[in-house]
Design a protein around this motif. Structure first.
Motif, PDB file in Angstrom:
ATOM      1  N   UNK A 144      32.407  41.192  28.554  1.00  0.00           N
ATOM      2  CA  UNK A 144      32.716  39.970  29.301  1.00  0.00           C
ATOM      3  C   UNK A 144      31.480  39.072  29.263  1.00  0.00           C
ATOM      4  N   UNK A 145      31.667  37.818  28.913  1.00  0.00           N
ATOM      5  CA  UNK A 145      30.556  36.862  28.884  1.00  0.00           C
ATOM      6  C   UNK A 145      30.102  36.603  30.321  1.00  0.00           C
ATOM      7  N   UNK A 146      28.875  37.036  30.607  1.00  0.00           N
ATOM      8  CA  UNK A 146      28.389  36.973  31.989  1.00  0.00           C
ATOM      9  C   UNK A 146      28.437  35.554  32.561  1.00  0.00           C
ATOM     10  N   UNK A 147      28.082  34.570  31.720  1.00  0.00           N
ATOM     11  CA  UNK A 147      28.038  33.197  32.226  1.00  0.00           C
ATOM     12  C   UNK A 147      29.414  32.661  32.591  1.00  0.00           C
ATOM     13  N   UNK A 148      30.465  33.326  32.111  1.00  0.00           N
ATOM     14  CA  UNK A 148      31.811  32.821  32.386  1.00  0.00           C
ATOM     15  C   UNK A 148      32.316  33.305  33.747  1.00  0.00           C
ATOM     16  N   UNK A 149      31.567  34.190  34.389  1.00  0.00           N
ATOM     17  CA  UNK A 149      32.023  34.731  35.674  1.00  0.00           C
ATOM     18  C   UNK A 149      31.122  34.248  36.800  1.00  0.00           C
ATOM     19  N   UNK A 150      31.713  33.607  37.783  1.00  0.00           N
ATOM     20  CA  UNK A 150      30.982  33.220  38.988  1.00  0.00           C
ATOM     21  C   UNK A 150      30.997  34.400  39.935  1.00  0.00           C
ATOM     22  N   UNK A 151      29.826  34.752  40.434  1.00  0.00           N
ATOM     23  CA  UNK A 151      29.767  35.836  41.410  1.00  0.00           C
ATOM     24  C   UNK A 151      29.631  35.211  42.791  1.00  0.00           C
ATOM     25  N   UNK A 152      30.586  35.526  43.653  1.00  0.00           N
ATOM     26  CA  UNK A 152      30.581  34.926  44.982  1.00  0.00           C
ATOM     27  C   UNK A 152      30.223  35.965  46.030  1.00  0.00           C
ATOM     28  N   UNK A 153      29.455  35.516  46.991  1.00  0.00           N
ATOM     29  CA  UNK A 153      29.125  36.361  48.136  1.00  0.00           C
ATOM     30  C   UNK A 153      29.957  35.849  49.308  1.00  0.00           C
ATOM     31  N   UNK A 154      30.865  36.682  49.775  1.00  0.00           N
ATOM     32  CA  UNK A 154      31.735  36.274  50.872  1.00  0.00           C
ATOM     33  C   UNK A 154      31.235  36.906  52.165  1.00  0.00           C
ATOM     34  N   UNK A 155      30.974  36.061  53.148  1.00  0.00           N
ATOM     35  CA  UNK A 155      30.540  36.561  54.447  1.00  0.00           C
ATOM     36  C   UNK A 155      31.745  36.999  55.248  1.00  0.00           C
ATOM     37  N   UNK A 156      31.916  38.297  55.377  1.00  0.00           N
ATOM     38  CA  UNK A 156      33.046  38.821  56.138  1.00  0.00           C
ATOM     39  C   UNK A 156      32.750  40.267  56.497  1.00  0.00           C
ATOM     40  N   UNK A 157      33.183  40.651  57.692  1.00  0.00           N
ATOM     41  CA  UNK A 157      32.988  42.042  58.102  1.00  0.00           C
ATOM     42  C   UNK A 157      33.910  42.957  57.322  1.00  0.00           C
ATOM     43  N   UNK A 158      34.917  42.378  56.702  1.00  0.00           N
ATOM     44  CA  UNK A 158      35.873  43.206  55.964  1.00  0.00           C
ATOM     45  C   UNK A 158      35.161  43.861  54.781  1.00  0.00           C
ATOM     46  N   UNK A 159      35.510  45.113  54.559  1.00  0.00           N
ATOM     47  CA  UNK A 159      34.961  45.835  53.413  1.00  0.00           C
ATOM     48  C   UNK A 159      35.871  45.491  52.235  1.00  0.00           C
ATOM     49  N   UNK A 160      35.398  44.605  51.360  1.00  0.00           N
ATOM     50  CA  UNK A 160      36.295  44.150  50.304  1.00  0.00           C
ATOM     51  C   UNK A 160      35.518  43.592  49.115  1.00  0.00           C
ATOM     52  N   UNK A 161      36.207  43.536  47.996  1.00  0.00           N
ATOM     53  CA  UNK A 161      35.698  42.908  46.778  1.00  0.00           C
ATOM     54  C   UNK A 161      36.927  42.553  45.962  1.00  0.00           C
ATOM     55  N   UNK A 162      36.828  41.521  45.150  1.00  0.00           N
ATOM     56  CA  UNK A 162      37.965  41.226  44.289  1.00  0.00           C
ATOM     57  C   UNK A 162      37.500  40.463  43.066  1.00  0.00           C
ATOM     58  N   UNK A 163      38.339  40.479  42.054  1.00  0.00           N
ATOM     59  CA  UNK A 163      38.052  39.724  40.842  1.00  0.00           C
ATOM     60  C   UNK A 163      39.289  38.914  40.486  1.00  0.00           C
ATOM     61  N   UNK A 164      39.063  37.703  40.043  1.00  0.00           N
ATOM     62  CA  UNK A 164      40.155  36.847  39.580  1.00  0.00           C
ATOM     63  C   UNK A 164      39.653  36.116  38.360  1.00  0.00           C
ATOM     64  N   UNK A 165      40.466  35.214  37.787  1.00  0.00           N
ATOM     65  CA  UNK A 165      40.016  34.521  36.569  1.00  0.00           C
ATOM     66  C   UNK A 165      38.680  33.807  36.778  1.00  0.00           C
ATOM     67  N   UNK A 166      37.654  34.237  36.068  1.00  0.00           N
ATOM     68  CA  UNK A 166      36.357  33.576  36.126  1.00  0.00           C
ATOM     69  C   UNK A 166      35.559  33.830  37.387  1.00  0.00           C
ATOM     70  N   UNK A 167      36.050  34.707  38.250  1.00  0.00           N
ATOM     71  CA  UNK A 167      35.410  34.894  39.550  1.00  0.00           C
ATOM     72  C   UNK A 167      35.346  36.371  39.932  1.00  0.00           C
ATOM     73  N   UNK A 168      34.226  36.774  40.474  1.00  0.00           N
ATOM     74  CA  UNK A 168      34.162  38.085  41.109  1.00  0.00           C
ATOM     75  C   UNK A 168      33.510  37.888  42.466  1.00  0.00           C
ATOM     76  N   UNK A 169      34.148  38.420  43.491  1.00  0.00           N
ATOM     77  CA  UNK A 169      33.626  38.214  44.840  1.00  0.00           C
ATOM     78  C   UNK A 169      33.290  39.548  45.478  1.00  0.00           C
ATOM     79  N   UNK A 170      32.150  39.570  46.165  1.00  0.00           N
ATOM     80  CA  UNK A 170      31.723  40.768  46.880  1.00  0.00           C
ATOM     81  C   UNK A 170      31.534  40.371  48.341  1.00  0.00           C
ATOM     82  N   UNK A 171      32.127  41.130  49.234  1.00  0.00           N
ATOM     83  CA  UNK A 171      32.036  40.825  50.653  1.00  0.00           C
ATOM     84  C   UNK A 171      30.783  41.467  51.256  1.00  0.00           C
ATOM     85  N   UNK A 172      30.184  40.748  52.227  1.00  0.00           N
ATOM     86  CA  UNK A 172      28.993  41.300  52.877  1.00  0.00           C
ATOM     87  C   UNK A 172      29.319  42.636  53.555  1.00  0.00           C
TER      88      UNK A 172
END
Ligand SMILES: [Zn+2]
Length: 324
Positions: free
Chosen positions: A64-92
């Motif tokens: 996967x081309x690293x530059x094509x994926x935005x890594x998001x930091x989501x502020x939430x008490x929820x224990x979660x992570x997800x990936x979608x087109x061009x995006x990967x999100x990690x919850x605090x």
């Protein structure tokens, strides 16, 4: 959202940890979201760098081309992570639950596998809910936010409620086990152990026994079963990097990242360690941030000045000092 809050957000973006889209409200379509905690998009250069550093070798392993994926930091008490087109999100909430960089990299490897396998884009649940066009909109909102157009990003984010929707999106059992296996291969190819991912899952295994796994967004969208963990463990134990230790620099970054999040998000917890002058750097860093969050700027500055004596070239300390 009033103009004052947006002005505050804009001001925050130039400095340290910043909440971009405050209180993204839950959208209606997905039922599991009723119990979701409030979420914010957090911008913090230091943590973003760490997440990028952790993810980079896994993107490479997955092709996967690293530059094509935005890594998001989501502020939430929820224990979660997800990936979608061009995006990967990690919850605090997830970061704070990981005990080592290897655990976090394990979860990231699993998400990268969903990304590389195009799972979310193909999932039946998504097409049923008409979420595909919605996701495309989301991509634009995220890009706008990350390109510095905070206001546009924040507005799109709060209107769409996309974090909640994506975070609650389920995968099929088959997609889950494929992502586990692919994730294990990426970890191995990156010279990393798969032990952390198994340990992370194992820590939450009992939750399922008591039917409490549903408390955590991650295990609502990534159902966990004993047979799934056993299959993953059997695989990673046979790989040559199973006993590979964490890189010390990654360990240091993991401690600092957790300390920073504690200081900002749970200052009351972080402040407890302030009494110990012999505490390590992450603990004292967390203290300084906590004092700042608790509106004690003089105490915060005193702590930061002490840290700066030890690390005069640390840009994040100077950033924090400027912010205070
Ligand atoms: Zn999954």
């Amino acid at each position: 959202m009033g103009g004052r809050r947006l002005a505050h957000l804009r001001k925050g973006v130039a400095t340290g940890l910043c909440l971009l889209a405050a209180l993204v409200p839950a959208l209606s379509p997905a039922p599991a979201r009723a119990q979701s905690a409030p979420m914010t998009l957090i911008r913090d250069t230091e943590i973003e760098e760490t997440l990028r550093l952790y993810s980079q070798p896994l993107f490479t392993a997955a092709g996967v081309e690293s530059n094509s994926i935005r890594i998001l930091l989501i502020g939430s008490k929820d224990l979660n992570a997800f990936a979608g087109p061009g995006v990967m999100a990690v919850f605090t909430g997830l970061i704070l639950e990981t005990q080592s960089p290897n655990e976090l990299q394990g979860v990231i490897a699993h998400e990268v596998a969903h990304l590389a396998g195009g799972h979310s884009a193909r999932s039946g649940e998504m097409s049923q809910a008409g979420l595909r066009p919605f996701l495309l909109t989301m991509g634009l909102g995220v890009l706008a936010a990350l390109a510095g157009n905070v206001e546009a990003g924040a507005v799109l984010a709060s209107n769409a409620g996309f974090f909640g929707t994506l975070g609650a999106m389920g995968y099929s059992r088959e997609q889950e086990s494929r992502a586990d296996q692919a994730g294990a291969s990426y970890l191995e190819a990156a010279g990393l152990s798969g032990r952390g991912l198994v340990n992370f899952f194992d820590n939450f295994r009992y939750q399922e026994v008591f039917a409490e796994a549903r408390r955590f967004g991650y295990f609502r969208s990534h159902p966990l079963s004993s047979s799934r963990i056993d299959a993953l463990r059997a695989r990673v134990e046979g790989l040559s990097n199973y006993n590979a230790p964490d890189d010390p620099e990654n360990v240091r970054r993991h401690e600092i990242m957790k300390a920073k999040l504690q200081g900002f998000l749970n200052p009351g917890v972080a402040i407890v360690k302030c009494a110990d002058p012999k505490a390590d750097y992450p603990a004292r860093y967390a203290c300084a941030i906590a004092q700042y969050q608790l509106k004690e700027p003089d105490r915060a500055l005193k702590l930061i000045d002490a840290l700066l004596l030890e690390q005069p070239d640390n840009p994040y300390l100077w950033e924090l000092k400027g912010q205070i």
